[in-house]
Write an enzyme that holds these catalytic residues in place. Structure first.
Site, PDB file in Angstrom:
ATOM      1  N   TYR A 187     -24.251 -69.639 -21.800  1.00  0.00           N
ATOM      2  CA  TYR A 187     -25.443 -69.048 -22.164  1.00  0.00           C
ATOM      3  C   TYR A 187     -25.755 -68.964 -24.362  1.00  0.00           C
ATOM      4  O   TYR A 187     -27.342 -68.632 -24.027  1.00  0.00           O
ATOM      5  CB  TYR A 187     -24.558 -67.327 -22.536  1.00  0.00           C
ATOM      6  CG  TYR A 187     -25.672 -66.141 -22.760  1.00  0.00           C
ATOM      7  CD1 TYR A 187     -26.724 -65.658 -21.828  1.00  0.00           C
ATOM      8  CD2 TYR A 187     -26.138 -65.775 -23.302  1.00  0.00           C
ATOM      9  CE1 TYR A 187     -27.392 -64.739 -22.437  1.00  0.00           C
ATOM     10  CE2 TYR A 187     -26.285 -64.547 -24.183  1.00  0.00           C
ATOM     11  CZ  TYR A 187     -27.603 -63.954 -23.275  1.00  0.00           C
ATOM     12  OH  TYR A 187     -28.066 -62.895 -23.704  1.00  0.00           O
ATOM     13  N   GLY A 193     -35.339 -53.951 -21.120  1.00  0.00           N
ATOM     14  CA  GLY A 193     -36.411 -54.647 -20.510  1.00  0.00           C
ATOM     15  C   GLY A 193     -37.867 -52.920 -20.029  1.00  0.00           C
ATOM     16  O   GLY A 193     -38.328 -52.689 -20.251  1.00  0.00           O
TER      17      GLY A 193
END
Length: 281
Positions: free
Chosen positions: A154, A17
């Site tokens: 996940y 990110g």
């Protein structure tokens, strides 16, 4: 009217990110770099300054699991910039542990941040993206293509994201909105450390799965030592953001493409099962 294209990126305090935020700013975009805890913005602001793009990176708080936070952040973006041209769904969190030994709260929390958070941000952003025929770019994982041992929760969340985006893409296209999923493999980030687990304790607590867990942990730690850098993994995000006609599904490395290709041609699942079982021996 602001003529600089604006992108909102979630989960920008570190890793992919952060690299995507700096990369988008280098490409000339106004970046709204969001994170749950803006006290962790120092690394991003330092990297943006070093790249000479500090003026194009604006940090805002956004907690993807809090609908009020999502709505508030998007309203601020529109009020301050007058447009939203793209969203990069990057925020996520890992969870290691097999289902027998994981709590349902653990599973639900993993789904909340990795799946429902993506859904919430995408849903809230779509009216603004339609107005400018923008793009939704979502960082999934090779774990959204191949189910991985000790990652049931996940991988379930990432599989769900892939299905959601694959279903949304043709519908969004009718309104001029492009949809892309970016699938990284291991990336040299703080992801493993951010799992908040002690490896020795995890192996000891695995009980009947202890030896399998030990083999999995050894393999995973080695994979992360040989991982891509965040900049390498973020490069396809910037290409999807700036390219004329990005593909729906993009892998971040040849190794990830090889694994994804094996899954997509493995009609009975035997090939993938042979691959992942080998990780536990």
């Amino acid at each position: 009217m602001n003529t600089t294209k604006t992108v909102l990126i979630t989960g920008t305090s570190s890793g992919i990110g952060l690299a995507a935020a700096v990369g988008a700013a280098r490409a000339g975009w106004q970046v709204v770099a969001t994170m749950r805890d803006t006290a962790k913005a120092e690394n991003l602001t330092r990297a943006a300054a070093a790249a000479g793009v500090a003026g194009l990176v604006q940090v805002k708080r956004l907690d993807v699991v809090d609908p009020a936070s999502v709505e508030s952040c998007l309203r601020e973006v529109l009020a301050e910039h007058g447009r939203l041209d793209a969203v990069v769904n990057n925020a996520g969190a890992g969870h290691v542990g097999t289902i027998e030994q994981s709590s349902m709260n653990d599973v639900r929390a993993t789904m909340e941040v990795n799946f429902f958070g993506v859904v919430a941000v995408t849903k809230a952003a779509l009216p603004y993206l339609r107005a400018g025929q923008g793009r939704v770019i979502t960082v999934t994982s090779i774990g959204g293509v191949v189910g991985q041992p000790f990652n049931e929760a996940y991988c379930a969340a990432k599989f769900a994201v892939e299905g959601f985006m694959e279903s949304l893409a043709p519908v969004a296209a009718t309104a001029g909105v492009g949809v892309t999923v970016v699938e990284p493999g291991p990336v040299a980030t703080e992801f493993v450390a951010n799992l908040g687990v002690d490896v020795t304790e995890v192996i000891a607590a695995a009980g009947p799965y202890g030896e399998a867990m030990r083999a999995y942990v050894d393999r995973t730690l080695k994979a992360f030592q040989e991982a891509q850098t965040p900049d390498e993994a973020a490069a396809p995000i910037i290409e999807a953001l700036t390219g004329a006609a990005p593909a729906f599904r993009v892998q971040t490395s040849p190794a990830v493409r090889e694994v994804a290709a094996a899954k997509l041609t493995d009609l009975d699942g035997s090939g993938v099962q042979a691959l992942t079982r080998a990780w536990l021996s």
